[in-house]
Design a protein around this motif. Structure first.
Motif, PDB file in Angstrom:
ATOM      1  N   ARG A   1      91.079 118.358 -71.836  1.00  0.00           N
ATOM      2  CA  ARG A   1      91.940 118.183 -73.006  1.00  0.00           C
ATOM      3  C   ARG A   1      92.854 116.970 -72.835  1.00  0.00           C
ATOM      4  O   ARG A   1      93.569 116.856 -71.844  1.00  0.00           O
ATOM      5  N   ALA A   2      92.820 116.076 -73.831  1.00  0.00           N
ATOM      6  CA  ALA A   2      93.695 114.904 -73.873  1.00  0.00           C
ATOM      7  C   ALA A   2      94.749 115.123 -74.954  1.00  0.00           C
ATOM      8  O   ALA A   2      94.430 115.573 -76.056  1.00  0.00           O
ATOM      9  N   TYR A   3      95.994 114.785 -74.626  1.00  0.00           N
ATOM     10  CA  TYR A   3      97.090 114.998 -75.578  1.00  0.00           C
ATOM     11  C   TYR A   3      97.543 113.735 -76.300  1.00  0.00           C
ATOM     12  O   TYR A   3      98.318 113.813 -77.240  1.00  0.00           O
ATOM     13  N   ASN A   4      97.092 112.561 -75.856  1.00  0.00           N
ATOM     14  CA  ASN A   4      97.452 111.321 -76.546  1.00  0.00           C
ATOM     15  C   ASN A   4      96.373 110.269 -76.291  1.00  0.00           C
ATOM     16  O   ASN A   4      95.452 110.485 -75.521  1.00  0.00           O
ATOM     17  N   THR A   5      96.519 109.126 -76.945  1.00  0.00           N
ATOM     18  CA  THR A   5      95.486 108.089 -76.860  1.00  0.00           C
ATOM     19  C   THR A   5      95.338 107.526 -75.449  1.00  0.00           C
ATOM     20  O   THR A   5      94.249 107.112 -75.063  1.00  0.00           O
ATOM     21  N   SER A   6      96.394 107.526 -74.668  1.00  0.00           N
ATOM     22  CA  SER A   6      96.302 106.972 -73.319  1.00  0.00           C
ATOM     23  C   SER A   6      95.503 107.876 -72.376  1.00  0.00           C
ATOM     24  O   SER A   6      95.072 107.435 -71.318  1.00  0.00           O
TER      25      SER A   6
ATOM     26  N   VAL B   1      89.812 125.455 -69.817  1.00  0.00           N
ATOM     27  CA  VAL B   1      90.325 124.291 -70.544  1.00  0.00           C
ATOM     28  C   VAL B   1      91.370 123.656 -69.634  1.00  0.00           C
ATOM     29  O   VAL B   1      92.383 124.270 -69.310  1.00  0.00           O
ATOM     30  N   VAL B   2      91.112 122.426 -69.204  1.00  0.00           N
ATOM     31  CA  VAL B   2      91.966 121.760 -68.225  1.00  0.00           C
ATOM     32  C   VAL B   2      92.559 120.490 -68.840  1.00  0.00           C
ATOM     33  O   VAL B   2      91.851 119.723 -69.502  1.00  0.00           O
ATOM     34  N   GLU B   3      93.854 120.281 -68.626  1.00  0.00           N
ATOM     35  CA  GLU B   3      94.529 119.087 -69.141  1.00  0.00           C
ATOM     36  C   GLU B   3      94.260 117.888 -68.235  1.00  0.00           C
ATOM     37  O   GLU B   3      94.112 118.033 -67.015  1.00  0.00           O
ATOM     38  N   VAL B   4      94.210 116.709 -68.840  1.00  0.00           N
ATOM     39  CA  VAL B   4      93.995 115.477 -68.079  1.00  0.00           C
ATOM     40  C   VAL B   4      95.099 115.280 -67.049  1.00  0.00           C
ATOM     41  O   VAL B   4      94.843 114.913 -65.905  1.00  0.00           O
ATOM     42  N   GLY B   5      96.338 115.562 -67.431  1.00  0.00           N
ATOM     43  CA  GLY B   5      97.465 115.399 -66.509  1.00  0.00           C
ATOM     44  C   GLY B   5      97.329 116.256 -65.261  1.00  0.00           C
ATOM     45  O   GLY B   5      97.653 115.818 -64.155  1.00  0.00           O
TER      46      GLY B   5
END
Length: 115
Positions: A27-32, A91-95
């Motif tokens: 999961r990505a939360y922003n464009t970066s 579901v894993v966050e990129v951070g």
């Protein structure tokens, strides 16, 4: 006349990956984070055992998988039946993945000094 197509971006974006019959979401939360999410999806599709995604997961999603992976399974006397199993994928966050990677890199550098 050329028209420009507007690309609408809704976040968070989920990128689904799979390794054999096992599925996960990055999961990505922003464009970066989009490029990192694509990189992590590719990396984990090949080497998912390098990181414990279940420990890093923020939630799970359910899916149905052919547990027997195309092979015939014998279940309770029903010969020739494919076994379909409901499974949960992380579901894993990129951070979280970036942080786990840096931690792993730091630990490896502390344990194995080159010199």
């Amino acid at each position: 006349m050329k028209t420009r197509k507007r690309i609408r971006k809704f976040f968070p974006l989920d990128f689904y990956g799979a390794d054999r019959g096992w599925r996960f979401v990055i999961r990505a939360y922003n464009t970066s984070e989009v490029f990192d999410a694509l990189m992590w999806r590719s990396y984990l599709s090949v080497r998912r055992q390098d990181f414990n995604l279940l420990r890093l997961a923020v939630e799970t999603f359910s899916y149905v998988s052919d547990y027997s992976e195309g092979h015939v399974a014998e279940i309770s006397g029903s010969h020739g039946t494919l076994m379909r199993v409901k499974m949960l994928g992380p579901v894993v966050e990129v951070g979280a993945l970036n942080k786990a990677y840096l931690e792993k890199k730091r630990i490896n550098a502390d344990c194995c000094p080159v010199g």
